[in-house]
Design an enzyme around this catalytic site. Structure first.
Site, PDB file in Angstrom:
ATOM      1  N   ASP A 282      29.641  85.262  42.235  1.00  0.00           N
ATOM      2  CA  ASP A 282      30.304  85.963  43.336  1.00  0.00           C
ATOM      3  C   ASP A 282      29.416  87.002  44.000  1.00  0.00           C
ATOM      4  OD1 ASP A 282      32.554  84.444  43.046  1.00  0.00           O
ATOM      5  OD2 ASP A 282      33.717  85.956  41.961  1.00  0.00           O
TER       6      ASP A 282
ATOM      7  N   HIS B 288      11.735  83.569  20.534  1.00  0.00           N
ATOM      8  CA  HIS B 288      11.754  82.920  21.843  1.00  0.00           C
ATOM      9  C   HIS B 288      11.807  83.935  22.982  1.00  0.00           C
ATOM     10  CE1 HIS B 288      13.375  80.111  25.026  1.00  0.00           C
ATOM     11  NE2 HIS B 288      12.476  79.341  24.455  1.00  0.00           N
TER      12      HIS B 288
ATOM     13  N   LYS C 112      15.783  81.019  33.930  1.00  0.00           N
ATOM     14  CA  LYS C 112      17.145  81.075  33.398  1.00  0.00           C
ATOM     15  C   LYS C 112      17.893  82.161  34.160  1.00  0.00           C
ATOM     16  CE  LYS C 112      14.578  79.417  29.806  1.00  0.00           C
ATOM     17  NZ  LYS C 112      13.118  79.511  29.663  1.00  0.00           N
TER      18      LYS C 112
ATOM     19  N   LYS D 229      10.955  87.009  25.722  1.00  0.00           N
ATOM     20  CA  LYS D 229       9.882  87.335  26.665  1.00  0.00           C
ATOM     21  C   LYS D 229      10.204  88.699  27.264  1.00  0.00           C
ATOM     22  CE  LYS D 229      10.958  82.662  27.085  1.00  0.00           C
ATOM     23  NZ  LYS D 229      10.212  82.168  25.978  1.00  0.00           N
TER      24      LYS D 229
ATOM     25  N   HIS E   9      11.372  76.678  34.790  1.00  0.00           N
ATOM     26  CA  HIS E   9      11.564  77.348  33.497  1.00  0.00           C
ATOM     27  C   HIS E   9      12.474  78.566  33.608  1.00  0.00           C
ATOM     28  CE1 HIS E   9       9.946  79.273  29.659  1.00  0.00           C
ATOM     29  NE2 HIS E   9      10.299  78.069  29.275  1.00  0.00           N
TER      30      HIS E   9
ATOM     31  N   ASP F 230       5.619 102.820  27.896  1.00  0.00           N
ATOM     32  CA  ASP F 230       5.955 104.241  27.946  1.00  0.00           C
ATOM     33  C   ASP F 230       7.462 104.436  27.792  1.00  0.00           C
ATOM     34  OD1 ASP F 230       3.288 104.859  28.096  1.00  0.00           O
ATOM     35  OD2 ASP F 230       3.264 105.091  30.260  1.00  0.00           O
TER      36      ASP F 230
END
Length: 411
Positions: free
Chosen positions: A120, A293, A115, A295, A113, A300
């Protein structure tokens, strides 16, 4: 691979596909040595075709290009799409490429899952955005609200080394010498900013709950605010306990959850926790403009996280995930301002009066939820836990005597 906080990093917040895709494609277009990319979803739409063109061009310039996709999340790419990549020298790896049975996919558990992108060895990207047109506003009402970051500085080496090792370890007969033969990148990158950062992943072996532990630690140490925006919210008992304890000691705890979900069951599951959360004075906001979608979270004035991990049983106990945790006041404020803008302009606040159900049903449901959430990590261990094995797609065979230029690029 050691995990430690690194100093001297810079992070740029990228909101939705409009900011993410042009920047990723621009960096890939400038690649000279290496492009590493992992994604859960890659569709053969206008975004996927742009990515394909960028990867092909990089490989044809002589860069070593590796792309890893999940067999469940990206099951319908055409042979022509894959062949265009592999013919140019792009090395395509598929995580758990299970075949269908009666038209149904069976590889439901332990998905890749993450991404991630590393180019380089000097620039990296991490977040929740896949390569599909539904991350662009012109997709319509179902376009997703999401986030990623561009990273520069020493943390990039951590991400790059993790991605390279994941590819090598996924090969049959893996041995460390194979990893050492990859193209060299700088061992120590110069400072790019003032942010401290930690790259954390979740696997099904040694790092089964690392992302959740860092979330819980930040919440436990919170003194003023906790703001979480998460698409799929159904965390474990200990996570909920930390949220409630924080709110009860005076921390302002705000959750931004889906109000216009891409999957109705997502909202139903989260809503089952609403009474439990509202009683602890936790603020709940449902994002209504389009499917959420993202996350991400801030705590603080300096702590933030962006990544692929939802706060639900799949991400916390089954999937392979990756997040970056950031200590930087400037980035924290930028992300917090963005989330506060969502609350102000695109959310509906959930009040206790909005929840209409009998006290008896709520009591019974809470009993079963408590035991489910407390025991789910143990139950998850009973599910299939295959290792991180990859299938590499070979380039198509060419007719005898055909030009084979670029066929071996990056080998």
């Amino acid at each position: 691979m050691a995990r430690q906080w690194t100093d001297g990093n810079k992070f740029t917040l990228l909101e939705n596909g409009e900011a993410f895709y042009p920047r990723v494609f621009e960096v890939i277009a400038a690649a000279r040595h290496e492009v590493l990319l992992e994604t859960f979803i890659l569709y053969e739409d206008k975004v996927g075709l742009q990515l394909q063109a960028a990867l092909v061009a990089a490989a044809q310039r002589g860069a070593q290009v590796d792309i890893t996709i999940d067999g469940f999340g990206s099951p319908d790419l055409s042979e022509e799409f894959i062949a265009t990549l592999t013919t140019a020298g792009v090395r395509v790896h598929i995580f758990d490429p299970a075949t269908k049975l009666f038209g149904q996919r069976l590889n439901w558990f332990r998905r890749l899952h993450r991404k991630l992108v590393a180019v380089d060895g000097v620039i990296a990207f991490i977040g929740g955005i896949n390569y599909s047109a539904d991350h662009l506003a012109d997709f319509g009402p179902e376009a997703k609200q999401d986030y990623a970051v561009e990273a520069e500085g020493p943390i990039v080496a951590c991400i790059r080394d993790f991605m390279r090792t994941a590819i090598e370890k996924g090969k049959p007969g893996w041995r460390w010498p194979h990893w050492r033969r990859t193209r060299p990148v700088p061992a120590a990158l110069p400072r790019a900013g003032d942010a401290r950062a930690l790259f954390v992943w979740r696997d099904n072996r040694r790092h089964t709950n690392d992302i959740e532990r860092h979330y819980r630690l930040a919440i436990r140490l919170a003194r003023r605010r906790v703001m979480i925006a998460n698409a799929y919210f159904f965390p474990g008992y200990r996570f909920l306990k930390e949220l409630r304890k924080a709110a009860r000691r005076g921390v302002e705890v705000s959750l931004i959850l889906q109000g216009n979900p891409d999957l109705p069951i997502v909202q139903t599951a989260a809503a089952m926790l609403y009474h439990h959360l509202l009683r602890a004075n936790i603020h709940i906001y449902e994002y209504l403009e389009r499917p959420l979608h993202g996350k991400v979270a801030v705590v603080d004035e300096d702590w933030a996280t962006v990544g692929s991990s939802n706060l639900d049983p799949l991400s916390l106990s089954l999937n392979l995930e990756a997040n970056v945790f950031i200590l930087d006041r400037g980035f924290n404020q930028q992300l917090a301002d963005n989330l506060e803008g969502l609350i102000k302009h695109s959310c509906r606040k959930v009040e206790a009066a909005d929840l209409r159900e009998s006290s008896l049903w709520r009591l019974v449901r809470s009993f079963f939820l408590f035991h489910f959430l407390r025991r789910f990590p143990t139950w998850a261990g009973w599910l299939p836990a295959h290792g991180p094995r990859l299938t590499s797609v070979p380039p198509p065979a060419l007719p005898e005597g055909a030009d084979r230029v670029n066929r071996t690029a990056g080998s």
